[in-house]
Design a protein around this motif. Structure first.
Motif, PDB file in Angstrom:
ATOM      1  N   VAL A   4       0.871  -1.178   0.000  1.00  9.92           N
ATOM      2  CA  VAL A   4       0.000   0.000   0.000  1.00  9.92           C
ATOM      3  C   VAL A   4       0.904   1.223   0.000  1.00  9.92           C
ATOM      4  CG1 VAL A   4      -1.792   1.248   1.232  1.00  9.92           C
ATOM      5  CG2 VAL A   4      -1.775  -1.257   1.271  1.00  9.92           C
ATOM      6  N   LYS A   5       0.724   2.086  -0.988  1.00 12.58           N
ATOM      7  CA  LYS A   5       1.645   3.205  -1.162  1.00 12.58           C
ATOM      8  C   LYS A   5       0.913   4.532  -1.181  1.00 12.58           C
ATOM      9  CE  LYS A   5       4.642   0.367  -4.092  1.00 12.58           C
ATOM     10  NZ  LYS A   5       5.305   0.239  -5.407  1.00 12.58           N
ATOM     11  N   GLN A   6       1.469   5.481  -0.467  1.00 13.99           N
ATOM     12  CA  GLN A   6       1.004   6.855  -0.539  1.00 13.99           C
ATOM     13  C   GLN A   6       2.196   7.661  -1.013  1.00 13.99           C
ATOM     14  OE1 GLN A   6      -0.992   6.285   3.614  1.00 13.99           O
ATOM     15  NE2 GLN A   6      -1.843   8.169   2.731  1.00 13.99           N
ATOM     16  N   ASN A   7       2.180   8.043  -2.259  1.00 13.52           N
ATOM     17  CA  ASN A   7       3.367   8.608  -2.887  1.00 13.52           C
ATOM     18  C   ASN A   7       3.611  10.071  -2.551  1.00 13.52           C
ATOM     19  OD1 ASN A   7       4.229   6.236  -4.236  1.00 13.52           O
ATOM     20  ND2 ASN A   7       2.587   6.510  -5.721  1.00 13.52           N
ATOM     21  N   SER A   8       2.614  10.731  -1.970  1.00  8.40           N
ATOM     22  CA  SER A   8       2.797  12.133  -1.586  1.00  8.40           C
ATOM     23  C   SER A   8       2.983  12.215  -0.081  1.00  8.40           C
ATOM     24  CB  SER A   8       1.589  12.969  -2.009  1.00  8.40           C
ATOM     25  OG  SER A   8       1.440  12.955  -3.407  1.00  8.40           O
ATOM     26  N   PRO A   9       4.188  12.505   0.388  1.00  6.69           N
ATOM     27  CA  PRO A   9       4.396  12.602   1.837  1.00  6.69           C
ATOM     28  C   PRO A   9       3.665  13.793   2.453  1.00  6.69           C
ATOM     29  CG  PRO A   9       6.482  12.393   0.676  1.00  6.69           C
ATOM     30  CD  PRO A   9       5.437  12.642  -0.355  1.00  6.69           C
ATOM     31  N   SER A  10       3.438  14.831   1.639  1.00  7.56           N
ATOM     32  CA  SER A  10       2.774  16.014   2.187  1.00  7.56           C
ATOM     33  C   SER A  10       1.947  16.691   1.115  1.00  7.56           C
ATOM     34  CB  SER A  10       3.807  16.985   2.771  1.00  7.56           C
ATOM     35  OG  SER A  10       4.659  17.443   1.759  1.00  7.56           O
ATOM     36  N   ARG A  17     -11.017  24.834  -0.127  1.00  7.54           N
ATOM     37  CA  ARG A  17     -10.822  24.102  -1.381  1.00  7.54           C
ATOM     38  C   ARG A  17     -10.920  22.599  -1.134  1.00  7.54           C
ATOM     39  NH1 ARG A  17      -8.383  27.730  -5.094  1.00  7.54           N
ATOM     40  NH2 ARG A  17      -8.864  26.119  -6.636  1.00  7.54           N
ATOM     41  N   ILE A  18     -10.802  21.841  -2.204  1.00  6.91           N
ATOM     42  CA  ILE A  18     -10.858  20.387  -2.091  1.00  6.91           C
ATOM     43  C   ILE A  18      -9.468  19.828  -1.825  1.00  6.91           C
ATOM     44  CG2 ILE A  18     -10.633  20.087  -4.599  1.00  6.91           C
ATOM     45  CD1 ILE A  18     -12.425  17.595  -4.320  1.00  6.91           C
ATOM     46  N   SER A  19      -9.395  18.872  -0.891  1.00 10.21           N
ATOM     47  CA  SER A  19      -8.166  18.119  -0.649  1.00 10.21           C
ATOM     48  C   SER A  19      -8.346  16.732  -1.245  1.00 10.21           C
ATOM     49  CB  SER A  19      -7.888  17.983   0.845  1.00 10.21           C
ATOM     50  OG  SER A  19      -7.630  19.229   1.440  1.00 10.21           O
ATOM     51  N   ILE A  20      -7.358  16.281  -1.996  1.00  9.34           N
ATOM     52  CA  ILE A  20      -7.410  14.942  -2.591  1.00  9.34           C
ATOM     53  C   ILE A  20      -6.156  14.191  -2.179  1.00  9.34           C
ATOM     54  CG2 ILE A  20      -7.525  13.578  -4.704  1.00  9.34           C
ATOM     55  CD1 ILE A  20      -8.921  15.945  -6.038  1.00  9.34           C
ATOM     56  N   LEU A  21      -6.363  13.109  -1.432  1.00  9.74           N
ATOM     57  CA  LEU A  21      -5.260  12.276  -0.988  1.00  9.74           C
ATOM     58  C   LEU A  21      -5.339  10.942  -1.736  1.00  9.74           C
ATOM     59  CD1 LEU A  21      -6.443  13.937   1.717  1.00  9.74           C
ATOM     60  CD2 LEU A  21      -4.355  12.952   2.644  1.00  9.74           C
ATOM     61  N   ASN A  22      -4.200  10.496  -2.215  1.00  8.11           N
ATOM     62  CA  ASN A  22      -4.165   9.316  -3.074  1.00  8.11           C
ATOM     63  C   ASN A  22      -3.454   8.142  -2.428  1.00  8.11           C
ATOM     64  OD1 ASN A  22      -5.443  10.410  -5.511  1.00  8.11           O
ATOM     65  ND2 ASN A  22      -3.658  11.762  -5.562  1.00  8.11           N
ATOM     66  N   CYS A  23      -3.849   6.953  -2.876  1.00  4.96           N
ATOM     67  CA  CYS A  23      -3.290   5.719  -2.339  1.00  4.96           C
ATOM     68  C   CYS A  23      -3.320   4.663  -3.436  1.00  4.96           C
ATOM     69  CB  CYS A  23      -4.132   5.285  -1.131  1.00  4.96           C
ATOM     70  SG  CYS A  23      -3.592   3.792  -0.313  1.00  4.96           S
ATOM     71  N   ASP A  24      -2.228   3.973  -3.622  1.00  2.00           N
ATOM     72  CA  ASP A  24      -2.151   2.890  -4.605  1.00  2.00           C
ATOM     73  C   ASP A  24      -1.827   1.587  -3.894  1.00  2.00           C
ATOM     74  OD1 ASP A  24      -0.632   5.412  -6.329  1.00  2.00           O
ATOM     75  OD2 ASP A  24      -2.378   4.409  -7.189  1.00  2.00           O
ATOM     76  N   TYR A  25      -2.298   0.493  -4.438  1.00  2.99           N
ATOM     77  CA  TYR A  25      -2.012  -0.794  -3.829  1.00  2.99           C
ATOM     78  C   TYR A  25      -1.659  -1.804  -4.918  1.00  2.99           C
ATOM     79  CZ  TYR A  25      -6.873  -1.921  -5.068  1.00  2.99           C
ATOM     80  OH  TYR A  25      -8.055  -2.129  -5.739  1.00  2.99           O
ATOM     81  N   THR A  26      -1.006  -2.870  -4.499  1.00  3.46           N
ATOM     82  CA  THR A  26      -0.555  -3.871  -5.468  1.00  3.46           C
ATOM     83  C   THR A  26      -1.257  -5.219  -5.298  1.00  3.46           C
ATOM     84  OG1 THR A  26       1.262  -4.506  -4.002  1.00  3.46           O
ATOM     85  CG2 THR A  26       1.725  -2.809  -5.654  1.00  3.46           C
ATOM     86  N   ASN A  27      -1.846  -5.464  -4.132  1.00  2.00           N
ATOM     87  CA  ASN A  27      -2.431  -6.769  -3.851  1.00  2.00           C
ATOM     88  C   ASN A  27      -3.898  -6.806  -4.289  1.00  2.00           C
ATOM     89  OD1 ASN A  27      -3.365  -9.163  -2.783  1.00  2.00           O
ATOM     90  ND2 ASN A  27      -2.450  -8.874  -0.767  1.00  2.00           N
ATOM     91  N   SER A  28      -4.191  -7.568  -5.319  1.00  2.00           N
ATOM     92  CA  SER A  28      -5.567  -7.628  -5.835  1.00  2.00           C
ATOM     93  C   SER A  28      -6.502  -8.403  -4.913  1.00  2.00           C
ATOM     94  CB  SER A  28      -5.563  -8.276  -7.221  1.00  2.00           C
ATOM     95  OG  SER A  28      -5.018  -9.578  -7.147  1.00  2.00           O
TER      96      SER A  28
END
Lengths: 112, 111
Positions: A4-10, A17-28
């Protein structure tokens, strides 16, 4: 191997305004995804979650979107408020092993 | 209702010393967990317990041990502390479902 990866540390966002936080994962095999919020000197607290069979879940100012084909989820906060300044962790669970896997966190700062 | 309590809040420890971090929950949750939080690494699972009397290893178990004698308590022991164990430690518990509830944390510094 970071599943599980969050590529933006800050992230800094203007109040309102709108805040958008992203998360990517590898395990299907992940079945369920959660977002936690953490203030300094406190433990993480649950914010919102989504099942892998859904693509959107909304709770007040917070909406989580899940794109299974891209293995990507995002947390939208609108409008952003100063009290939203915190570290946000995404987490995922495979119900087969019943353990949460956390991302590395994104520090969100809301600028008044 | 306290939820989860952890003690101590913070501790400075000399390398080589033994230390036990305490965790107590009053929610009657079956499952309990210990995590460490390090900058840039997020929360990593050290040990867990699905129910009283059972424990299991997480992602980073080396140098740590746990016990689960009853439902409420889940202490974490560092038998011989090393500087790399300097971290913030969080205990968590969960009942039915995936949602975990966290304690306030213990900040440990090993010199």
């Amino acid at each position: 191997d970071q599943q599980v990866k969050q590529n933006s540390p800050s992230l800094s966002v203007q109040e309102g305004r709108i805040s958008i936080l992203n998360c990517d994962y590898t395990n299907s095999m992940f079945d369920y995804f959660l977002w936690y919020k953490k203030y300094p000197a406190e433990g993480p607290t649950f914010l919102i979650s989504i099942s892998s069979i859904k693509d959107k879940n909304e709770d007040g100012r917070f909406t989580v979107f899940l794109n299974k084909s891209a293995k990507h989820l995002s947390l939208h906060i609108v409008p952003s408020q100063p009290g939203d300044s915190a570290v946000y962790f995404c987490a995922a669970i495979d119900f087969g092993n019943e353990k949460l896997t956390f991302g590395t966190g994104t520090r969100l700062t809301i600028i008044p | 209702i306290a939820g989860i309590t952890q003690a101590p809040t913070s501790q400075i420890l000399a390398a080589g010393r033994r230390m036990t971090l305490r965790c107590t929950q009053d929610m009657r949750h079956n499952a309990m967990y210990w995590y460490r939080q390090d900058l840039g690494l997020g929360l990593r699972l050290i040990h867990y317990s699905n129910t009283a009397g059972t424990t299991g290893k997480g992602e980073v178990p080396d140098g740590y041990s746990v016990s689960r004698a009853n439902t409420d308590d889940f202490p974490l022991t560092l038998a011989s502390a090393v500087p790399s164990q300097t971290s913030v430690y969080f205990c968590a518990s969960s009942g039915q479902g995936a949602r975990q509830f966290f304690g306030p944390g213990t900040r440990l510094t090993v010199l």
